[in-house]
Motif scaffolding. Sequence first.
Motif, PDB file in Angstrom:
ATOM      1  N   ASN A   1     -11.981   2.760  -4.900  1.00 38.97           N
ATOM      2  CA  ASN A   1     -10.856   3.597  -4.504  1.00 38.97           C
ATOM      3  C   ASN A   1     -11.174   4.847  -3.732  1.00 38.97           C
ATOM      4  OD1 ASN A   1      -7.735   3.626  -4.843  1.00 38.97           O
ATOM      5  ND2 ASN A   1      -8.226   5.150  -6.498  1.00 38.97           N
TER       6      ASN A   1
ATOM      7  N   ARG B   1      -5.119   1.448   4.144  1.00 42.52           N
ATOM      8  CA  ARG B   1      -6.430   0.846   4.666  1.00 42.52           C
ATOM      9  C   ARG B   1      -5.859  -0.086   5.841  1.00 42.52           C
ATOM     10  NH1 ARG B   1     -10.213   2.045   1.133  1.00 42.52           N
ATOM     11  NH2 ARG B   1      -9.280   2.463  -1.007  1.00 42.52           N
ATOM     12  N   THR B   2      -4.521  -0.525   6.085  1.00 38.43           N
ATOM     13  CA  THR B   2      -4.011  -1.446   6.785  1.00 38.43           C
ATOM     14  C   THR B   2      -3.208  -0.822   7.916  1.00 38.43           C
ATOM     15  OG1 THR B   2      -2.284  -2.142   5.380  1.00 38.43           O
ATOM     16  CG2 THR B   2      -4.618  -3.613   5.319  1.00 38.43           C
TER      17      THR B   2
ATOM     18  N   SER C   1     -10.370  -4.701   6.042  1.00 38.96           N
ATOM     19  CA  SER C   1      -9.920  -4.211   4.952  1.00 38.96           C
ATOM     20  C   SER C   1      -8.731  -5.181   4.603  1.00 38.96           C
ATOM     21  CB  SER C   1      -9.189  -2.930   5.076  1.00 38.96           C
ATOM     22  OG  SER C   1      -9.258  -2.176   4.027  1.00 38.96           O
TER      23      SER C   1
ATOM     24  N   GLU D   1     -16.185  -1.711   3.735  1.00 40.74           N
ATOM     25  CA  GLU D   1     -14.709  -1.658   3.260  1.00 40.74           C
ATOM     26  C   GLU D   1     -14.453  -2.142   1.767  1.00 40.74           C
ATOM     27  OE1 GLU D   1     -11.968  -0.420   4.825  1.00 40.74           O
ATOM     28  OE2 GLU D   1     -13.294   0.122   6.693  1.00 40.74           O
TER      29      GLU D   1
ATOM     30  N   TRP E   1      -9.451  -9.255  -3.319  1.00 42.60           N
ATOM     31  CA  TRP E   1     -10.515  -8.516  -3.724  1.00 42.60           C
ATOM     32  C   TRP E   1     -10.048  -7.301  -4.459  1.00 42.60           C
ATOM     33  CZ3 TRP E   1     -15.156  -7.943  -5.369  1.00 42.60           C
ATOM     34  CH2 TRP E   1     -15.880  -6.842  -5.402  1.00 42.60           C
ATOM     35  N   ASP E   2     -10.630  -7.120  -5.605  1.00 45.06           N
ATOM     36  CA  ASP E   2     -10.166  -5.753  -6.330  1.00 45.06           C
ATOM     37  C   ASP E   2     -11.509  -5.011  -7.138  1.00 45.06           C
ATOM     38  OD1 ASP E   2     -10.902  -7.521  -8.483  1.00 45.06           O
ATOM     39  OD2 ASP E   2      -8.939  -7.611  -9.167  1.00 45.06           O
TER      40      ASP E   2
ATOM     41  N   ILE F   1     -12.709  -0.120  -1.050  1.00 43.40           N
ATOM     42  CA  ILE F   1     -11.803  -0.706  -1.951  1.00 43.40           C
ATOM     43  C   ILE F   1     -12.193  -0.618  -3.609  1.00 43.40           C
ATOM     44  CG2 ILE F   1     -10.359  -2.925  -2.554  1.00 43.40           C
ATOM     45  CD1 ILE F   1     -10.572  -3.651   0.304  1.00 43.40           C
TER      46      ILE F   1
ATOM     47  N   GLU G   1       0.797  -1.177   0.040  1.00 45.28           N
ATOM     48  CA  GLU G   1       0.132  -0.062   0.027  1.00 45.28           C
ATOM     49  C   GLU G   1       0.852   1.339   0.063  1.00 45.28           C
ATOM     50  OE1 GLU G   1      -3.898   0.404   1.767  1.00 45.28           O
ATOM     51  OE2 GLU G   1      -2.973  -0.945   3.283  1.00 45.28           O
TER      52      GLU G   1
ATOM     53  N   CYS H   1      -5.309   7.695   3.274  1.00 46.88           N
ATOM     54  CA  CYS H   1      -5.544   6.512   2.405  1.00 46.88           C
ATOM     55  C   CYS H   1      -5.290   5.149   2.795  1.00 46.88           C
ATOM     56  CB  CYS H   1      -4.697   6.787   0.949  1.00 46.88           C
ATOM     57  SG  CYS H   1      -5.102   8.614   0.344  1.00 46.88           S
TER      58      CYS H   1
ATOM     59  N   LEU I   1      -8.064  -7.268   0.970  1.00 48.93           N
ATOM     60  CA  LEU I   1      -6.875  -7.408   0.155  1.00 48.93           C
ATOM     61  C   LEU I   1      -6.303  -8.740   0.111  1.00 48.93           C
ATOM     62  CD1 LEU I   1      -5.675  -3.705   1.286  1.00 48.93           C
ATOM     63  CD2 LEU I   1      -6.787  -4.236  -0.732  1.00 48.93           C
TER      64      LEU I   1
ATOM     65  N   ALA J   1      -9.538   5.487   2.725  1.00 51.56           N
ATOM     66  CA  ALA J   1     -10.018   4.553   3.737  1.00 51.56           C
ATOM     67  C   ALA J   1     -10.370   5.561   4.946  1.00 51.56           C
ATOM     68  CB  ALA J   1      -9.023   3.760   4.444  1.00 51.56           C
TER      69      ALA J   1
END
Length: 387
Positions: free
Chosen positions: A216, A55-56, A182, A209, A190-191, A213, A22, A53, A186, A219
């Motif tokens: 875009n 997410r993790t 999230s 979440e 998942w896209d 994603i 990320e 931005c 990922l 987060a």
Amino acid sequence: MGSNFKMVAKTLFGFEEILAKEIKDLGGGNIVTGVRNVSFEGDTGFMYKANLCLRTAIKIIKPIHSFSVRTEKELYRKIYSMDWGEFLAVDTTFAIDSTVNSDNFSHSLYVSQKVKDAIVDKFRDTDGTRPNVDVKFPDVRINIHIHKDHCNVSLDSSGRSLHQRGYRTATNIAPINEVLASGLLLMSGWDGQCDFLDPMCGSGTFLTEAAMIACNIPANINRKEFAFEKWNDFDEPLFDKIVEVCLNKTREFHHKIIGYDKAPSAVRKATDNAANANLSDYITIERKNFFQTEKFTDAKLHMVFNPPYGERLNLDMEEFYGSIGDTLKQSYPGTEAWFITSNLEALKYVGLRPSRKIKVFNSHLESRLVKYVMYEGSKKAKYQKAD
């Protein structure tokens, strides 16, 4: 935006590589993965963007000083010697968070107290007055990390944990952490390029979440505040510009994101949370029992969910997990199904062979993220039969 400096992003166990990717994709430099953390370099604008931005990430901290330390007096003296006027004023409030892993220091609260004393005494000696401590809502949060004989002093640029996105106002008995959700999405690949289903959606965290994603969407766009907004050098026009640029990179999503839950209260909460995140146009929540459903599309379906573990809900785990396997096998061909569980014994009742098992933690519970690929037609029977 100024010159680059080092930052550290904290994360959950097992998410280090995802977070590093990320940061790389966002534009960070000199990325180094650690245990539950990733260090990187960027400028002030990138620090704002990382908080907005990533997410993790749980926290983004900015190291400001480091030194060797072996005694309480040495800790006090070296903290006192720092130029705290660069980060604090007498009319600001502050708090200290300490993490200690050292034979020389055994109590993190005591370390926090010594650091607080040194900072307060420094201001009292130089200004004749002192800033106050506010442990709940400080203007500046200082992070102390002592490992063996080494001390790192950092500023917490995030404030409250970044899993507190700002959209979830209602939760169920066992809500999943937003950063964890999230990261699992990922990790599952998942896209946003197909339909998505959470068949036991609870308060809808996976759904929200997943939509962020897919579209875009940053987060933490729904958070009311980051800690850096109270810093002396906060550049509000720069932050506003970064928010604008990030929002301009959102994309449309042309598939379905659907959640099921058999509890009316869960359906209401998930619906409310999706609305809070301004994602109602992308998320559909229905009151259904997963075990009585069939796949709603002929195309590929991506499924991620968090079934009950038996920790807080009284269920017959053998029957429940057996029903998960039967429903996937009989009603969901052409589906890539992932779920997380800490009930490792219950996995054998699913009756299907997982193609992947990944060790993760849900809070303090050691868990597994498992993947089941449900093939169409004969492949389903050929490859999914349990040993």
